[in-house]
Design a protein around this motif. Structure first.
Motif, PDB file in Angstrom:
ATOM      1  N   GLN A  78       0.854  -1.179   0.000  1.00  0.00           N
ATOM      2  CA  GLN A  78       0.000   0.000   0.000  1.00  0.00           C
ATOM      3  C   GLN A  78       0.892   1.231   0.000  1.00  0.00           C
ATOM      4  O   GLN A  78       2.035   1.177   0.440  1.00  0.00           O
ATOM      5  N   LEU A  79       0.354   2.327  -0.489  1.00  0.00           N
ATOM      6  CA  LEU A  79       1.097   3.582  -0.518  1.00  0.00           C
ATOM      7  C   LEU A  79       0.839   4.326   0.787  1.00  0.00           C
ATOM      8  O   LEU A  79      -0.309   4.560   1.157  1.00  0.00           O
ATOM      9  N   ASP A  80       1.893   4.675   1.484  1.00  0.00           N
ATOM     10  CA  ASP A  80       1.789   5.353   2.772  1.00  0.00           C
ATOM     11  C   ASP A  80       2.228   6.802   2.641  1.00  0.00           C
ATOM     12  O   ASP A  80       3.240   7.101   2.008  1.00  0.00           O
ATOM     13  N   HIS A  81       1.463   7.705   3.233  1.00  0.00           N
ATOM     14  CA  HIS A  81       1.848   9.118   3.338  1.00  0.00           C
ATOM     15  C   HIS A  81       2.396   9.328   4.735  1.00  0.00           C
ATOM     16  O   HIS A  81       1.661   9.177   5.705  1.00  0.00           O
ATOM     17  N   THR A  82       3.655   9.680   4.860  1.00  0.00           N
ATOM     18  CA  THR A  82       4.231   9.878   6.186  1.00  0.00           C
ATOM     19  C   THR A  82       3.686  11.129   6.850  1.00  0.00           C
ATOM     20  O   THR A  82       3.636  11.205   8.064  1.00  0.00           O
ATOM     21  N   VAL A  83       3.298  12.116   6.078  1.00  0.00           N
ATOM     22  CA  VAL A  83       2.538  13.251   6.593  1.00  0.00           C
ATOM     23  C   VAL A  83       1.116  13.008   6.115  1.00  0.00           C
ATOM     24  O   VAL A  83       0.876  12.942   4.905  1.00  0.00           O
ATOM     25  N   THR A 101       0.808  14.913  -2.177  1.00  0.00           N
ATOM     26  CA  THR A 101       1.315  13.577  -2.460  1.00  0.00           C
ATOM     27  C   THR A 101       2.468  13.665  -3.444  1.00  0.00           C
ATOM     28  O   THR A 101       2.323  14.177  -4.536  1.00  0.00           O
ATOM     29  N   SER A 102       3.637  13.176  -3.013  1.00  0.00           N
ATOM     30  CA  SER A 102       4.805  13.143  -3.881  1.00  0.00           C
ATOM     31  C   SER A 102       5.724  12.028  -3.390  1.00  0.00           C
ATOM     32  O   SER A 102       5.496  11.442  -2.337  1.00  0.00           O
ATOM     33  N   LEU A 103       6.768  11.742  -4.126  1.00  0.00           N
ATOM     34  CA  LEU A 103       7.716  10.713  -3.708  1.00  0.00           C
ATOM     35  C   LEU A 103       8.441  11.090  -2.422  1.00  0.00           C
ATOM     36  O   LEU A 103       8.922  10.233  -1.704  1.00  0.00           O
ATOM     37  N   ARG A 147       8.450   8.586  10.408  1.00  0.00           N
ATOM     38  CA  ARG A 147       8.886   9.771   9.673  1.00  0.00           C
ATOM     39  C   ARG A 147       9.702   9.284   8.494  1.00  0.00           C
ATOM     40  O   ARG A 147      10.357   8.246   8.568  1.00  0.00           O
ATOM     41  N   GLN A 148       9.659  10.024   7.408  1.00  0.00           N
ATOM     42  CA  GLN A 148      10.442   9.679   6.226  1.00  0.00           C
ATOM     43  C   GLN A 148      11.478  10.783   6.040  1.00  0.00           C
ATOM     44  O   GLN A 148      11.222  11.779   5.384  1.00  0.00           O
ATOM     45  N   PRO A 149      12.682  10.597   6.640  1.00  0.00           N
ATOM     46  CA  PRO A 149      13.682  11.666   6.575  1.00  0.00           C
ATOM     47  C   PRO A 149      14.203  11.927   5.168  1.00  0.00           C
ATOM     48  O   PRO A 149      14.683  13.009   4.872  1.00  0.00           O
ATOM     49  N   ARG A 150      14.139  10.913   4.308  1.00  0.00           N
ATOM     50  CA  ARG A 150      14.486  11.085   2.903  1.00  0.00           C
ATOM     51  C   ARG A 150      13.810   9.969   2.123  1.00  0.00           C
ATOM     52  O   ARG A 150      13.407   8.961   2.717  1.00  0.00           O
ATOM     53  N   PRO A 151      13.624  10.122   0.833  1.00  0.00           N
ATOM     54  CA  PRO A 151      12.902   9.109   0.058  1.00  0.00           C
ATOM     55  C   PRO A 151      13.490   7.706   0.240  1.00  0.00           C
ATOM     56  O   PRO A 151      14.700   7.522   0.214  1.00  0.00           O
ATOM     57  N   GLY A 152      12.602   6.741   0.474  1.00  0.00           N
ATOM     58  CA  GLY A 152      13.016   5.355   0.619  1.00  0.00           C
ATOM     59  C   GLY A 152      13.500   4.963   2.001  1.00  0.00           C
ATOM     60  O   GLY A 152      13.861   3.826   2.236  1.00  0.00           O
TER      61      GLY A 152
END
Length: 94
Positions: free
Chosen positions: A2-7, A18-20, A42-47
């Motif tokens: 599934q696609l997760d939005h960290t914010v 919504t962005s990468l 939290r997603q500090p950087r992509p991936g």
């Protein structure tokens, strides 16, 4: 997956939420933990995803696996600025 939005997505918010930089694939189980559990992420950087457990422990996941995060770096990732979070994640997996 599934696609997760960290914010979390805000229906009344601005366009382009919504962005990468703010989304990434997660397994169904991890997405449920992130959405309905008491874990923070939290997603500090992509991936790269940083996780804070309800007991105050920190983990970082990326393409190479799951890494234990020392308390001070975990605090920087979750309590600091976006720049501090990105730097702390680079120190952990470099």
């Amino acid at each position: 997956m599934q696609l997760d939005h960290t914010v979390p997505y805000d229906p009344g918010g601005p366009p382009g939420q919504t962005s990468l930089d703010n989304a990434g694939p997660m397994t169904l189980t991890h997405h449920r933990i992130a959405t309905h559990g008491s874990w923070r992420r939290r997603q500090p950087r992509p991936g790269v995803y940083a996780w804070a457990t309800p007991r105050g422990r920190y983990r970082l996941t990326d393409q190479s696996g799951t890494h234990v995060v020392p308390g001070r770096l975990g605090e920087a990732i979750f309590g600091g600025s976006d720049l501090e979070a990105a730097f702390a994640s680079l120190v952990l997996v470099s």
